[in-house]
Design a protein around this motif. Structure first.
Motif, PDB file in Angstrom:
ATOM      1  N   TYR A 104       0.992  -1.197   0.134  1.00 37.34           N
ATOM      2  CA  TYR A 104      -0.046  -0.123  -0.015  1.00 37.34           C
ATOM      3  C   TYR A 104       0.993   1.080   0.070  1.00 37.34           C
ATOM      4  O   TYR A 104       1.651   1.516   1.040  1.00 37.34           O
ATOM      5  N   THR A 106       1.052   5.293  -0.097  1.00 33.81           N
ATOM      6  CA  THR A 106       0.576   6.498  -0.369  1.00 33.81           C
ATOM      7  C   THR A 106       1.437   7.637  -0.913  1.00 33.81           C
ATOM      8  O   THR A 106       2.763   7.265  -0.492  1.00 33.81           O
ATOM      9  N   TYR A 107       1.039   8.506  -1.831  1.00 31.11           N
ATOM     10  CA  TYR A 107       2.011   9.589  -2.181  1.00 31.11           C
ATOM     11  C   TYR A 107       1.065  10.830  -2.438  1.00 31.11           C
ATOM     12  O   TYR A 107      -0.166  10.721  -2.361  1.00 31.11           O
ATOM     13  N   THR A 108       1.763  11.684  -2.795  1.00 27.05           N
ATOM     14  CA  THR A 108       1.100  13.065  -3.024  1.00 27.05           C
ATOM     15  C   THR A 108       0.723  13.200  -4.752  1.00 27.05           C
ATOM     16  O   THR A 108       1.776  13.178  -4.973  1.00 27.05           O
ATOM     17  N   LEU A 117      -3.587  13.752  -1.039  1.00 29.61           N
ATOM     18  CA  LEU A 117      -2.903  12.447  -0.805  1.00 29.61           C
ATOM     19  C   LEU A 117      -3.819  11.214  -1.348  1.00 29.61           C
ATOM     20  O   LEU A 117      -4.913  11.084  -1.570  1.00 29.61           O
ATOM     21  N   CYS A 118      -2.900  10.424  -2.151  1.00 31.75           N
ATOM     22  CA  CYS A 118      -3.292   9.244  -2.937  1.00 31.75           C
ATOM     23  C   CYS A 118      -2.978   8.139  -2.694  1.00 31.75           C
ATOM     24  O   CYS A 118      -1.776   7.873  -1.855  1.00 31.75           O
ATOM     25  N   LEU A 119      -3.529   6.912  -3.099  1.00 29.69           N
ATOM     26  CA  LEU A 119      -3.145   5.586  -2.747  1.00 29.69           C
ATOM     27  C   LEU A 119      -3.084   4.703  -4.036  1.00 29.69           C
ATOM     28  O   LEU A 119      -3.848   4.866  -5.029  1.00 29.69           O
ATOM     29  N   GLY A 157       0.720  10.240   4.245  1.00 26.68           N
ATOM     30  CA  GLY A 157       0.047   9.270   5.013  1.00 26.68           C
ATOM     31  C   GLY A 157       0.760   8.192   5.082  1.00 26.68           C
ATOM     32  O   GLY A 157       1.459   7.487   4.398  1.00 26.68           O
ATOM     33  N   MET A 170      -4.694   5.187   9.623  1.00 29.61           N
ATOM     34  CA  MET A 170      -3.644   5.816   8.895  1.00 29.61           C
ATOM     35  C   MET A 170      -3.382   7.289   9.466  1.00 29.61           C
ATOM     36  O   MET A 170      -4.239   7.949  10.073  1.00 29.61           O
ATOM     37  N   PHE A 172      -1.920  11.194   9.000  1.00 34.14           N
ATOM     38  CA  PHE A 172      -1.504  11.910   7.709  1.00 34.14           C
ATOM     39  C   PHE A 172      -1.335  13.455   8.180  1.00 34.14           C
ATOM     40  O   PHE A 172      -2.013  13.714   9.061  1.00 34.14           O
ATOM     41  N   TRP A 188     -11.211   5.574   3.188  1.00 35.95           N
ATOM     42  CA  TRP A 188     -10.497   6.076   4.292  1.00 35.95           C
ATOM     43  C   TRP A 188     -11.635   7.109   4.988  1.00 35.95           C
ATOM     44  O   TRP A 188     -12.127   7.995   4.025  1.00 35.95           O
TER      45      TRP A 188
END
Length: 318
Positions: A104, A106-108, A117-119, A157, A170, A172, A188
């Protein structure tokens, strides 16, 4: 993540004597700046998922592997790149957790105006399913700091890989720090935007903003230890980013119960004082590997470094 009985605060950490361990190279997608890595141990190696870009400052995520935690071999091509409008100007600042065989990430996602915030998920670190922005439109992690509302902005995150009271958590935020919960790790639900669990400390090294760092370390006495980043205006630069730690109790997972009163890492070397954004040490990766803790951090948004903590060393001297 196994360890030699971690306790809060974790450390002391000592910057590696041969930093930076990775620099921009060539005339490719990672030719100008390379920094802010996620870290994970897989198959006896440390893997770094790092942010890099060329002069266009459109970030991609690359993958590098190491047998010793200090010397890394990079893949030639990025493993995650902008594809959609919400990330058209970059896939930035990854953090990673592995849960039941799935990674998993998470990144911007940055579109040139808005950060979200993306997944993304993967089973092999190369084929990724992007799930897009994961927080509601209008959630602004800076709102408790700025006092303004109505903007969409979120970053940073970290997913705790173990359930707490039947849910995944999570943590963040850039500006202030929040939490969100999930049943399936994809969808989420954040806490209220006006109820962060940690905010900047007036008059201290993190008075301008705080940002979550690496995936937490769980201690034997029921704590989650988080690396964090904090900033204030620099004396000769617009920012001064340093690294600290906070602790959250597993039996009260929505409350910060302890913080380091001074940073464990601050800008000192040439690379940390000079770069795309000067005067920055910014931690995003932490692993237990070969009887030591390794914390990976960006230097002035330009190079990548590591600090180590071997249990038994003396107290903090940052």
């Amino acid at each position: 993540m196994s360890s030699a009985a971690p306790r809060f605060p974790l450390g002391p950490f000592t910057p590696y004597g041969e930093n930076p361990i990775m620099r921009p190279r060539g005339d490719s997608w990672e030719s100008s700046n390379l920094y802010n890595p996620a870290a994970i141990v897989e198959d006896g190696q440390v893997l770094l998922l790092y942010r890099a870009h060329a002069e266009d400052i459109v970030s991609h995520v690359g993958l590098a592997r190491s047998d010793d935690g200090y010397h890394f071999e990079r893949e030639d091509q990025p493993i995650l790149s902008p594809e959609h409008d919400y990330e058209s100007h970059g896939c930035e600042d990854p953090r990673i957790s592995k849960i039941d065989g799935t990674f998993y990430l998470t990144y911007t996602g940055y579109d040139g105006t808005t950060a979200q915030l993306c997944l993304a998920t993967s089973t092999d670190l190369h084929s990724w399913t992007k799930h897009g922005p994961i927080l509601p439109e209008g959630f602004d992690t800076f709102a408790p700091v700025s006092g303004n509302t109505g903007r969409t902005w979120s970053k940073a995150g970290v997913i705790h890989p173990n359930k707490i009271d039947g849910r995944y958590f999570m943590y963040f935020g850039e500006g202030a720090i929040f939490y969100a919960t999930s049943e399936d790790l994809i969808h989420w639900t954040p806490c209220p935007n006006d109820q962060p669990i940690y905010t900047p400390t007036k008059g201290d090294w993190d008075e301008a903003l705080v940002e979550i760092g690496a995936v937490p370390v769980q201690t034997d006495d029921g704590l989650l230890i988080f690396m964090i980043n904090g900033a204030r205006a620099g004396e000769q630069t617009r920012v001064d980013y340093r690294c600290g730690q906070i602790a959250i109790a597993l039996n009260e997972p929505t409350q910060v119960i302890a913080k380091m009163t001074r940073p464990w890492l601050r800008p000192q070397t040439f690379e940390e004082l000079n770069g795309l954004v000067s005067n920055v040490t910014f931690v995003e990766g932490l692993v237990w590997f070969k009887d030591r803790w390794l914390a990976y951090y960006g230097q002035s948004d330009t190079t990548l470094a590591v600090a180590e903590y071997v249990p038994g060393r003396d107290s903090y001297n940052a």
